[in-house]
Design a protein around this motif. Structure first.
Motif, mmCIF file in Angstrom:
data_model
loop_
_atom_site.group_PDB
_atom_site.id
_atom_site.type_symbol
_atom_site.label_atom_id
_atom_site.label_comp_id
_atom_site.label_asym_id
_atom_site.label_seq_id
_atom_site.Cartn_x
_atom_site.Cartn_y
_atom_site.Cartn_z
ATOM 1 N N ARG A 8 0.835 -1.211 0.000
ATOM 2 C CA ARG A 8 0.000 0.000 0.000
ATOM 3 C C ARG A 8 0.872 1.265 0.000
ATOM 4 N NH1 ARG A 8 -5.226 -1.109 -0.158
ATOM 5 N NH2 ARG A 8 -6.102 -2.890 0.939
ATOM 6 N N ALA A 38 -5.204 -10.818 -2.630
ATOM 7 C CA ALA A 38 -3.925 -10.153 -2.902
ATOM 8 C C ALA A 38 -3.058 -11.002 -3.819
ATOM 9 C CB ALA A 38 -3.179 -9.912 -1.597
ATOM 10 N N PHE A 39 -2.013 -10.380 -4.363
ATOM 11 C CA PHE A 39 -0.980 -11.161 -5.047
ATOM 12 C C PHE A 39 0.372 -10.515 -4.765
ATOM 13 C CE2 PHE A 39 -0.426 -8.294 -8.703
ATOM 14 C CZ PHE A 39 -1.682 -7.721 -8.866
ATOM 15 N N GLU A 60 6.712 -6.678 -3.710
ATOM 16 C CA GLU A 60 5.582 -5.799 -3.454
ATOM 17 C C GLU A 60 4.339 -6.670 -3.307
ATOM 18 O OE1 GLU A 60 4.634 -2.679 -6.310
ATOM 19 O OE2 GLU A 60 3.158 -1.825 -4.922
ATOM 20 N N ILE A 62 0.353 -6.671 -3.459
ATOM 21 C CA ILE A 62 -0.771 -5.884 -3.982
ATOM 22 C C ILE A 62 -2.062 -6.433 -3.368
ATOM 23 C CG2 ILE A 62 -1.932 -5.044 -6.052
ATOM 24 C CD1 ILE A 62 0.919 -4.394 -6.418
ATOM 25 N N SER A 63 -2.648 -5.672 -2.473
ATOM 26 C CA SER A 63 -3.952 -6.052 -1.928
ATOM 27 C C SER A 63 -5.019 -5.535 -2.866
ATOM 28 C CB SER A 63 -4.131 -5.439 -0.538
ATOM 29 O OG SER A 63 -5.464 -5.608 -0.112
ATOM 30 N N VAL A 64 -5.961 -6.387 -3.208
ATOM 31 C CA VAL A 64 -6.909 -5.967 -4.249
ATOM 32 C C VAL A 64 -8.183 -5.332 -3.680
ATOM 33 C CG1 VAL A 64 -6.003 -7.760 -5.753
ATOM 34 C CG2 VAL A 64 -8.093 -8.199 -4.491
ATOM 35 N N LYS B 65 -7.621 1.723 -9.055
ATOM 36 C CA LYS B 65 -7.356 0.824 -10.182
ATOM 37 C C LYS B 65 -8.566 0.616 -11.098
ATOM 38 C CE LYS B 65 -8.457 -3.437 -7.652
ATOM 39 N NZ LYS B 65 -9.272 -2.716 -6.696
ATOM 40 N N GLU B 209 -12.150 -7.794 -8.367
ATOM 41 C CA GLU B 209 -11.086 -6.863 -7.957
ATOM 42 C C GLU B 209 -9.706 -7.414 -8.292
ATOM 43 O OE1 GLU B 209 -11.835 -3.612 -5.121
ATOM 44 O OE2 GLU B 209 -12.196 -5.293 -3.777
ATOM 45 N N LYS B 210 -9.528 -8.712 -8.105
ATOM 46 C CA LYS B 210 -8.211 -9.280 -8.378
ATOM 47 C C LYS B 210 -7.906 -9.234 -9.875
ATOM 48 C CE LYS B 210 -5.077 -13.062 -7.528
ATOM 49 N NZ LYS B 210 -4.853 -14.413 -7.016
ATOM 50 N N ALA B 213 -6.945 -5.743 -10.646
ATOM 51 C CA ALA B 213 -5.607 -5.415 -10.136
ATOM 52 C C ALA B 213 -4.520 -6.033 -11.023
ATOM 53 C CB ALA B 213 -5.458 -5.901 -8.694
ATOM 54 N N TYR B 223 -1.684 3.272 -9.974
ATOM 55 C CA TYR B 223 -2.856 3.821 -9.299
ATOM 56 C C TYR B 223 -2.557 3.968 -7.817
ATOM 57 C CZ TYR B 223 -3.524 -1.123 -8.047
ATOM 58 O OH TYR B 223 -3.339 -2.413 -7.581
ATOM 59 N N LYS B 225 -2.536 3.014 -4.234
ATOM 60 C CA LYS B 225 -2.737 1.762 -3.508
ATOM 61 C C LYS B 225 -3.039 2.037 -2.030
ATOM 62 C CE LYS B 225 0.209 -0.855 -6.650
ATOM 63 N NZ LYS B 225 0.796 0.218 -7.452
ATOM 64 N N LYS B 226 -2.681 3.240 -1.603
ATOM 65 C CA LYS B 226 -2.961 3.611 -0.216
ATOM 66 C C LYS B 226 -4.473 3.761 -0.079
ATOM 67 C CE LYS B 226 -1.872 7.425 2.913
ATOM 68 N NZ LYS B 226 -1.319 8.778 3.014
ATOM 69 N N GLU B 227 -5.006 3.232 1.018
ATOM 70 C CA GLU B 227 -6.454 3.344 1.227
ATOM 71 C C GLU B 227 -6.813 4.771 1.612
ATOM 72 O OE1 GLU B 227 -8.323 -0.724 2.960
ATOM 73 O OE2 GLU B 227 -6.741 0.171 4.175
#
Lengths: 68, 303
Positions: A8, A38-39, A60, A62-64, B65, B209-210, B213, B223, B225-227
């Motif tokens: 994040r 995530a991946f 890294e 990546i949370s989706v 994203k 979503e996956k 992403a 994009y 990624k921080k919430e």
């Protein structure tokens, strides 16, 4: 063992005690994520959960899930 | 043994699959995954009769994203699509998310219309404090209002949002467990235009979503990624986490739950007609409203 990775848009360090071999799935579990939510990108490529992490890997996560 | 791309295999080519779409029992290489997702988006547009190639589309872009991917794909598919961004004035967040929206506008050579809330009324944190309403509630009200108004002011025919399958299932799940029948009636990938409201569509409603992403990753679409700092503890995120656990145990739960709802339950709910007031025009700004003064003008009055 310590792993530093990007998550994040921030750099974080995860500690894995009593573990000599860390898998991608271990990282996801530590962050309370799954391969559905995530991946993991390792050295610029998507890694599968069963793959091992090496000490000098650039990682890294990546949370989706997004929202709010 | 490493999985092989099914589409390559069907063409007699031996190529490793890098994307495992377990929901569809489909393993794909990068190129075929990208074309699969784009094709699926276009099929959704056609299946739900969302829009054609001649209509002007305004895409609500947040810097996240899904909206960025949608905007990118619509242009790649040959649709006329510009972007719309609302700068909510959230410190340490809005300035960063705007940059991603601006970068995409440059990348695809399309217009990005921007509304700056600090100039319009105030940043939404201040609005939330003064109106004593939760920030997320203010955010939704503001975005819907300016999205619709901007589209009309600039002559757009269609509003498109990047709501994905997980978003839709999260909402459907929440409305089902709380039996919000009125909301369930209205949940559909298309909201037809009427009385001052522009037609609104969700072309990504069948994309998870996956999948979204991974599309960003493979196409190097950067994009935020921080919430959003105001989204902590949001019900929508909690619902998605619960649904992710269900999906771990029931294969293809999300897509089946959503599509079966649209196919079987949504039509039944339409037969239950509850007559409600039609929208009128706000006495201050003239925008459609179910009250004499619309929500946004009401907020402006309080400030």
């Amino acid at each position: 063992m310590q792993i530093t990775l990007r998550y994040r848009d921030e750099d974080i360090t995860l500690n894995f005690e009593n573990k000599e071999v860390i898998k991608v799935s271990d990282i996801l579990k530590k962050l309370k994520l799954t391969d559905k939510t995530a991946f993991v990108v390792r050295n610029g490529e998507i890694s599968q959960p069963h793959e091992n992490i090496k000490g000098d890997d650039n990682i890294e996560v990546i949370s989706v899930i997004s929202g709010g | 043994m490493l999985a092989k791309c099914k589409i390559c295999k069907d063409k007699g080519v031996d190529k490793q699959a890098l994307v495992m779409l377990t929901t569809y029992k489909l393993n794909l290489c990068i190129d075929h995954f990208i074309s699969w997702l784009e094709k699926r988006t276009d099929e959704t547009i056609k299946k739900f009769k969302m829009f054609g190639k001649k209509e002007k589309i305004l895409v609500a872009v947040s810097g996240g994203k899904d909206s960025l991917n949608l905007w990118y794909i619509l242009n790649k598919l040959g649709y006329i699509a510009d972007g719309f961004y609302v700068d909510l004035g959230i410190e340490g967040y809005s300035d960063k998310s705007k940059i991603f929206a601006q970068n995409m506008a440059e990348k695809i050579n399309r217009n990005l219309l921007v509304v700056d809330m600090k100039k319009e009324i105030s940043d939404i944190i201040s609005i939330s404090k003064k109106s004593k309403r939760p920030v997320c509630s203010i955010c939704g009200t503001i975005k819907r209002y300016y999205f619709n108004k901007t589209a009309k002011d600039y002559g757009y025919d269609i509003l498109a949002t990047g709501h994905n399958l997980d978003d839709e299932v999260g909402v459907l799940f929440g409305n089902t467990i709380n039996w919000k029948v009125d909301y369930l009636k209205r949940q559909y990938p298309v909201l037809e235009g009427k009385k001052g409201f522009i037609k609104k569509v969700k072309p990504f409603c069948r994309i998870s979503e996956k999948e979204s992403a991974m599309y960003s990753f493979f196409n190097k679409i950067d994009y935020i990624k921080k919430e959003c700092p105001k989204s902590k503890g949001a019900t929508s995120i909690k619902n998605k986490q619960i649904i992710a656990q269900i999906e771990e145990n029931i294969l293809a739960f999300k897509i089946r739950f959503y599509i079966d709802f649209l196919t079987y339950m949504h039509p039944l709910l339409q037969n239950e007609i509850i007559h409600k007031d039609e929208p009128t025009n706000c006495s201050v700004c003239g925008e459609p409203s179910f009250n004499n003064i619309c929500s946004v003008c009401g907020l402006k009055e309080k400030l």
